[in-house]
Design an enzyme around this catalytic site. Sequence first.
Site, PDB file in Angstrom:
ATOM      1  CD  GLU A 120      47.089  46.136  35.370  1.00 29.38           C
ATOM      2  OE1 GLU A 120      47.076  46.809  36.421  1.00 29.38           O
ATOM      3  OE2 GLU A 120      47.822  45.147  35.202  1.00 29.38           O
TER       4      GLU A 120
ATOM      5  N   GLY B 143      51.825  39.672  38.385  1.00 28.49           N
ATOM      6  CA  GLY B 143      52.716  39.328  39.483  1.00 28.49           C
ATOM      7  C   GLY B 143      52.355  40.090  40.745  1.00 28.49           C
ATOM      8  CB  ALA B 144      52.519  43.437  41.691  1.00 26.84           C
ATOM      9  CB  SER B 145      47.653  44.276  40.687  1.00 27.76           C
ATOM     10  OG  SER B 145      47.674  44.466  39.298  1.00 27.76           O
ATOM     11  CB  THR B 146      44.551  39.747  40.392  1.00 28.69           C
ATOM     12  OG1 THR B 146      43.805  38.918  39.505  1.00 28.69           O
ATOM     13  CG2 THR B 146      43.750  39.930  41.677  1.00 28.69           C
ATOM     14  CD  GLN B 147      44.571  44.161  37.091  1.00 29.94           C
ATOM     15  OE1 GLN B 147      45.181  44.471  38.105  1.00 29.94           O
ATOM     16  NE2 GLN B 147      45.119  43.420  36.150  1.00 29.94           N
TER      17      GLN B 147
HETATM   18  N1  LIG Z   1      54.964  29.864  33.971  1.00 30.44           N
HETATM   19  C1  LIG Z   1      55.068  31.045  33.445  1.00 30.44           C
HETATM   20  N2  LIG Z   1      54.972  32.095  34.252  1.00 30.44           N
HETATM   21  C2  LIG Z   1      55.077  33.303  33.713  1.00 30.44           C
HETATM   22  C3  LIG Z   1      55.270  33.493  32.326  1.00 30.44           C
HETATM   23  N3  LIG Z   1      55.322  34.819  32.093  1.00 30.44           N
HETATM   24  C4  LIG Z   1      55.160  35.400  33.287  1.00 30.44           C
HETATM   25  N4  LIG Z   1      55.027  34.488  34.269  1.00 30.44           N
HETATM   26  C5  LIG Z   1      54.817  34.713  35.698  1.00 30.44           C
HETATM   27  O1  LIG Z   1      53.433  34.944  35.888  1.00 30.44           O
HETATM   28  C6  LIG Z   1      53.239  36.034  36.784  1.00 30.44           C
HETATM   29  C7  LIG Z   1      52.467  37.086  36.119  1.00 30.44           C
HETATM   30  O2  LIG Z   1      53.150  37.515  35.003  1.00 30.44           O
HETATM   31  P1  LIG Z   1      52.633  38.753  34.179  1.00 30.44           P
HETATM   32  O3  LIG Z   1      51.231  38.559  33.832  1.00 30.44           O
HETATM   33  O4  LIG Z   1      53.593  39.034  33.114  1.00 30.44           O
HETATM   34  O5  LIG Z   1      52.692  39.858  35.341  1.00 30.44           O
HETATM   35  P2  LIG Z   1      53.191  41.334  35.247  1.00 30.44           P
HETATM   36  O6  LIG Z   1      52.506  41.988  34.101  1.00 30.44           O
HETATM   37  O7  LIG Z   1      54.651  41.394  35.239  1.00 30.44           O
HETATM   38  O8  LIG Z   1      52.665  41.910  36.624  1.00 30.44           O
HETATM   39  P3  LIG Z   1      51.555  43.016  36.919  1.00 30.44           P
HETATM   40  O9  LIG Z   1      52.250  44.318  36.885  1.00 30.44           O
HETATM   41  O10 LIG Z   1      51.050  42.685  38.271  1.00 30.44           O
HETATM   42  O11 LIG Z   1      50.503  42.878  35.890  1.00 30.44           O
HETATM   43  C8  LIG Z   1      54.608  36.432  37.240  1.00 30.44           C
HETATM   44  O12 LIG Z   1      54.860  35.758  38.445  1.00 30.44           O
HETATM   45  C9  LIG Z   1      55.536  35.926  36.175  1.00 30.44           C
HETATM   46  O13 LIG Z   1      56.791  35.607  36.701  1.00 30.44           O
HETATM   47  C10 LIG Z   1      55.363  32.345  31.503  1.00 30.44           C
HETATM   48  O14 LIG Z   1      55.529  32.430  30.296  1.00 30.44           O
HETATM   49  N5  LIG Z   1      55.262  31.144  32.125  1.00 30.44           N
HETATM   50 CA   LIG Z   2      50.304  42.477  33.738  1.00 28.44          CA
END
Ligand SMILES: Nc1nc2c(ncn2[C@@H]2O[C@H](COP(=O)(O)OP(=O)(O)OP(=O)(O)O)[C@@H](O)[C@H]2O)c(=O)[nH]1
Ligand SMILES: [Ca+2]
Length: 542
Positions: free
Chosen positions: A219, A248-252
Amino acid sequence: MPKTEASAPGRICMQLTRAHGTASGSKGSHYKGIPLSLALSDTGGNTHMPDVKVKNPWHRPVVIVLVAFIAVGIITMVSISVVQHKPLPQKYKYGIVLDAGSSHTSVFIYQWPAEKENNTGMVQQLHTCNVKGKGISSYSANPNGAGTSLQECMDEAKQKIPAHRHSETPVYLGATAGMRLLKMEDDPASEKVLVSVERSLKTYPFSYQGARILSGQEEGAFGWITVNYLNENLRKPTGTLGALDLGGASTQITFVPQQEIESYDNSIDFRLYGNDYQLYTHSFLCYGKDQVLKLSMGEKLRSTPDKTHHIELKDPCFHPGYNLSKTVQSVFDTPCMQTVNMQNETFTHVGTGNWVQCQESIRKVFNTSHCPYSSCSFNGVFLPSVDGNFGAFSAFYFVMDFLNLTNDSFDKTKQKLMTYCSTPWKKIVENHPRIKEKYLSEYCFAGTYILTLLEDGYKFTPENWNDIKFIKKIGDSDAGWTLGYMLNLTNMIPAEDPDTPLMPHGGYVTFMLLFSLLIVVLLLMAYMYFRRSTRSGQKDIV
Ligand SMILES: Nc1nc2c(ncn2[C@@H]2O[C@H](COP(=O)(O)OP(=O)(O)OP(=O)(O)O)[C@@H](O)[C@H]2O)c(=O)[nH]1
Ligand SMILES: [Ca+2]
């Protein structure tokens, strides 16, 4: 008739023709209306004239024919080379990647010109579709729902991609931290979810290539490839851009470090376009923004002395006036921490809006008590010193963009966050009536987490804070791991630099035309020069 006219067979006849033509106004290769060949034969065989031939080597019809041949030859040559090198009408190829994240799934459609697929920067994002509802890992109790949830976006993909390309369009699904956590928690359930999405994707006319859970290293590395591919850094000797992804659950965190990578797990080698890259990468599972919020709230609940009565959880990361009843289960429904025994199923989440205390509480989720390497980020994970520019995307961008903090200095960022966190909840809601309250309530926490992760975790300083660029897109394409993943699986980034033509097509055509024109002009000038010298030769004779 002049002497020369009657006697010389070929060459003299040419002079005659010219003299006659001038007199009568006629041009061309006729002599008194008789075709040239006939005129030549008529005059043939006469040998008694003085030898004036040597001084007049140019015969007009021969030169004209010669020049015409050369001109036609050059035009043909140029035309052939132009046609040969003309770019064919753009034929696009397509690829689909589903980013099955912990919070939601997005479908990305990419396109690229068929004949330029190995050139950097050629693949572009054509379309993106956000799947309604939560991420696929939320369907553990109802796996079939995971596959069904993808249908709307996949139907859209069918519309966006020309039908004749469907069968050759690869489809990949990559799941990230949400599914990694589900696999840890309930392996069979994660398998069922993957089977469900696979079944759903196979019903489409595309070329299904698999659905799998990406490792944290993949990732991170594919996110790094994406941003550097889109920035066209990979074929240049210039530096690369580090990649910071907050989900939402990990950071890289991924970048090319200056110092040696001390832990094998954090090292990835790539050879791209003839250049070797040794990347440092680490993915912190449970340190995405949603999971850290749970960790932080769980920590606060755990440290509440009296767990027998209803708990009012005072939270400095939420605005003053924020007050909401939440279930204990909603905090502890994660394998990222152990659950805590509480008498009540609910608690009241009360905001106090104190940025300094908020940061203190967030620091508690980073364990900095041990480091088996020369330097660490947190939780005993090796981290070389951050170097160069970084692109920070996903939630790094969503949050900092919302807070209007993408271009501020470190101190200003801190100061603005302090003010924002202390703003009453009522006012925040009034200022942003259209944003869902769940998201709105979490920006103070999320902004503070980002600052703390970057400063305390990754050791960015006020001096290099502005080396971090908060980005959503590069050109038309989103920054994220999906593009890098597809480029890798379709072998679109060659290990060696492909040969490129000496000059671009436009330059080549222009060069050929100018060069041909120069040859024609030179030939004409030579012709005129010899014609003049022939004339003056004739005058000398006469
Ligand atoms: N404000 C805002 N938050 C968002 C948006 N899209 C996603 N998020 C929030 O930002 C966080 C990260 O979103 P993503 O990068 O899509 O995370 P993810 O790919 O679902 O999660 P991972 O599996 O950990 O990578 C989550 O808490 C989402 O609810 C957006 O358009 N606006
Ligand atoms: Ca992601």
